[in-house]
Scaffold this motif. Structure first.
Motif, PDB file in Angstrom:
ATOM      1  N   TYR A  73       0.788  -1.182   0.067  1.00  0.00           N
ATOM      2  CA  TYR A  73      -0.062  -0.015   0.162  1.00  0.00           C
ATOM      3  C   TYR A  73       0.782   1.113   0.046  1.00  0.00           C
ATOM      4  O   TYR A  73       2.033   1.305   0.597  1.00  0.00           O
ATOM      5  CB  TYR A  73      -1.030  -0.143   1.255  1.00  0.00           C
ATOM      6  N   THR A  74       0.349   2.360  -0.599  1.00  0.00           N
ATOM      7  CA  THR A  74       0.984   3.555  -0.576  1.00  0.00           C
ATOM      8  C   THR A  74      -0.138   4.585   0.205  1.00  0.00           C
ATOM      9  O   THR A  74      -1.213   4.448  -0.008  1.00  0.00           O
ATOM     10  CB  THR A  74       1.229   4.302  -1.910  1.00  0.00           C
ATOM     11  N   VAL A  75       0.072   5.190   1.324  1.00  0.00           N
ATOM     12  CA  VAL A  75      -0.663   5.927   2.174  1.00  0.00           C
ATOM     13  C   VAL A  75      -0.155   7.485   2.090  1.00  0.00           C
ATOM     14  O   VAL A  75       0.912   7.821   2.253  1.00  0.00           O
ATOM     15  CB  VAL A  75      -0.693   5.582   3.367  1.00  0.00           C
ATOM     16  N   ARG A  76      -1.082   8.211   1.384  1.00  0.00           N
ATOM     17  CA  ARG A  76      -0.887   9.604   1.448  1.00  0.00           C
ATOM     18  C   ARG A  76      -1.441  10.338   2.665  1.00  0.00           C
ATOM     19  O   ARG A  76      -2.713   9.994   3.104  1.00  0.00           O
ATOM     20  CB  ARG A  76      -1.511  10.327   0.127  1.00  0.00           C
ATOM     21  N   ALA A  77      -0.968  11.325   3.231  1.00  0.00           N
ATOM     22  CA  ALA A  77      -1.220  11.972   4.607  1.00  0.00           C
ATOM     23  C   ALA A  77      -0.710  13.374   4.169  1.00  0.00           C
ATOM     24  O   ALA A  77       0.244  13.779   3.529  1.00  0.00           O
ATOM     25  CB  ALA A  77      -0.748  11.467   5.615  1.00  0.00           C
ATOM     26  N   ARG A  78      -1.186  14.243   5.180  1.00  0.00           N
ATOM     27  CA  ARG A  78      -0.702  15.608   5.452  1.00  0.00           C
ATOM     28  C   ARG A  78      -0.866  15.824   6.649  1.00  0.00           C
ATOM     29  O   ARG A  78      -1.551  15.821   7.740  1.00  0.00           O
ATOM     30  CB  ARG A  78      -1.871  16.581   4.629  1.00  0.00           C
ATOM     31  N   GLN A  79       0.138  16.709   7.275  1.00  0.00           N
ATOM     32  CA  GLN A  79       0.567  17.215   8.625  1.00  0.00           C
ATOM     33  C   GLN A  79       0.837  18.579   8.327  1.00  0.00           C
ATOM     34  O   GLN A  79       1.921  19.186   8.259  1.00  0.00           O
ATOM     35  CB  GLN A  79       1.927  16.288   9.357  1.00  0.00           C
ATOM     36  N   GLY A  80      -0.374  19.476   8.689  1.00  0.00           N
ATOM     37  CA  GLY A  80      -0.278  20.866   8.558  1.00  0.00           C
ATOM     38  C   GLY A  80      -0.154  21.029   7.032  1.00  0.00           C
ATOM     39  O   GLY A  80      -1.283  20.646   6.415  1.00  0.00           O
ATOM     40  N   THR A  81       0.703  21.779   6.468  1.00  0.00           N
ATOM     41  CA  THR A  81       0.947  22.044   5.373  1.00  0.00           C
ATOM     42  C   THR A  81       1.839  21.350   4.699  1.00  0.00           C
ATOM     43  O   THR A  81       2.288  21.381   3.250  1.00  0.00           O
ATOM     44  CB  THR A  81       1.547  23.565   4.935  1.00  0.00           C
ATOM     45  N   ASP A  82       2.324  20.159   5.361  1.00  0.00           N
ATOM     46  CA  ASP A  82       3.228  19.174   4.607  1.00  0.00           C
ATOM     47  C   ASP A  82       2.794  18.234   4.209  1.00  0.00           C
ATOM     48  O   ASP A  82       1.870  17.232   5.010  1.00  0.00           O
ATOM     49  CB  ASP A  82       4.559  19.003   5.899  1.00  0.00           C
ATOM     50  N   ALA A  83       3.054  17.626   2.990  1.00  0.00           N
ATOM     51  CA  ALA A  83       2.527  16.259   2.602  1.00  0.00           C
ATOM     52  C   ALA A  83       3.595  15.280   3.002  1.00  0.00           C
ATOM     53  O   ALA A  83       4.779  15.489   3.196  1.00  0.00           O
ATOM     54  CB  ALA A  83       2.428  16.277   0.933  1.00  0.00           C
TER      55      ALA A  83
END
Length: 291
Positions: free
Chosen positions: A132-142
């Motif tokens: 799997y590839t999981v895309r996420a965001r922490q604040g403005t950072d991908a």
């Protein structure tokens, strides 16, 4: 880019314990939660003897004992008309706030080698031949994670879990509940958990580690919809439905910033396995890259 063996989605008790156990087996593990910790949560502050056996099997007994949980030896049931039953607990239970326990479990997972990513929102999951590839965001950072496996530990009442387990027609037939909690100060408690029952639900009083008392209630949502929008107003409406409970809490003081709520809660929800693309579609929409 984070290349790991497994990603655990959800940093509550189950997610933290899973992450710790896998990291101890030398799995490169990433633990992700969309919220920050420590924070108060509605349930999980009464640790039964059975729960303690699980903590022991995971090597977490010393971690929890170091937080000085309150000892609980008896259970007292108090009914709406004033009747009471008191029973011994077969082995002492513990009372411990989630505010303290979740952070301690995160620390234990990190110490075994797990990565911890808080305030990190998953925006998409792609399933491919090797994992799997999981895309996420922490604040403005991908952030991008790649893993052989993904474990979902985001709770039985997540939006996706409800959509997955409860088709709209079935949902309309089920009774919806709300869960609310606060801590109280100024309340003397013996080593006992007190359960108060009334029309539309129940409320439990459980001593926790710092001398305060956790008050958590499960309430019929339809009966308390007009009680107000704050946790304390909903709790007050519930408290007044049991005379002995109202007397018990007459001088208690809510502890600031310990209130929490969860809704809706469905008690008839049947657990089912996460089935890959169908779950992804319901959580992230039909345009998910995984589809």
């Amino acid at each position: 880019m984070h290349n790991v063996d497994v990603i655990v989605l959800g940093g509550g008790i189950s997610g933290s314990c899973i992450a710790k156990a896998l990291a101890e087996k030398q799995w490169e593990t990433a633990l992700i939660d969309r919220r920050n910790f420590p924070r108060h949560k509605v349930c999980g502050e009464f640790l039964s003897p059975e729960a303690q056996s699980t903590l022991h099997a995971l090597g977490l007994t010393e971690t929890v004992v170091s937080l000085h949980p309150a000892r609980i030896e008896r259970a007292k049931l108090i009914f709406e008309q004033g009747g009471e039953i008191e029973l011994p607990i077969p082995g002492a239970a513990w009372g411990l706030s989630r505010y303290m326990m979740d952070e301690a479990l995160h620390t234990a997972a990190i110490q075994t080698g797990a990565q911890l990513h808080l305030s990190t929102t998953v925006t998409g999951i792609e399933q491919h031949g090797k994992g799997y590839t999981v895309r996420a965001r922490q604040g403005t950072d991908a952030k991008l994670f790649r893993a052989r496996a993904v474990i979902t530990a985001w709770g039985a009442n997540s939006r996706m879990a409800n959509a997955e387990h409860r088709p709209d027609a079935a949902a309309s037939c089920q009774q919806a509940y709300i869960g609310v909690k606060t801590h109280y100060a100024g309340l003397k408690m013996e080593p006992v958990i007190e359960m108060y029952f009334f029309q539309g639900g129940y409320l439990g009083l459980c001593p926790v580690e710092d001398g305060s008392v956790n008050a958590a209630a499960l309430l019929n949502r339809s009966e308390f919809m007009k009680a107000g929008k704050s946790v304390l107003s909903i709790l007050e409406a519930a408290i007044q439905r049991n005379r002995r409970l109202a007397e018990r809490l007459a001088t208690a003081v809510p502890v600031h910033d310990t209130q929490a709520a969860i809704a809706p809660v469905y008690l008839q929800q049947k657990p089912t396995p996460w089935n890959g693309n169908n779950a992804i579609r319901k959580r992230f929409g039909r345009n998910s890259p995984a589809l």
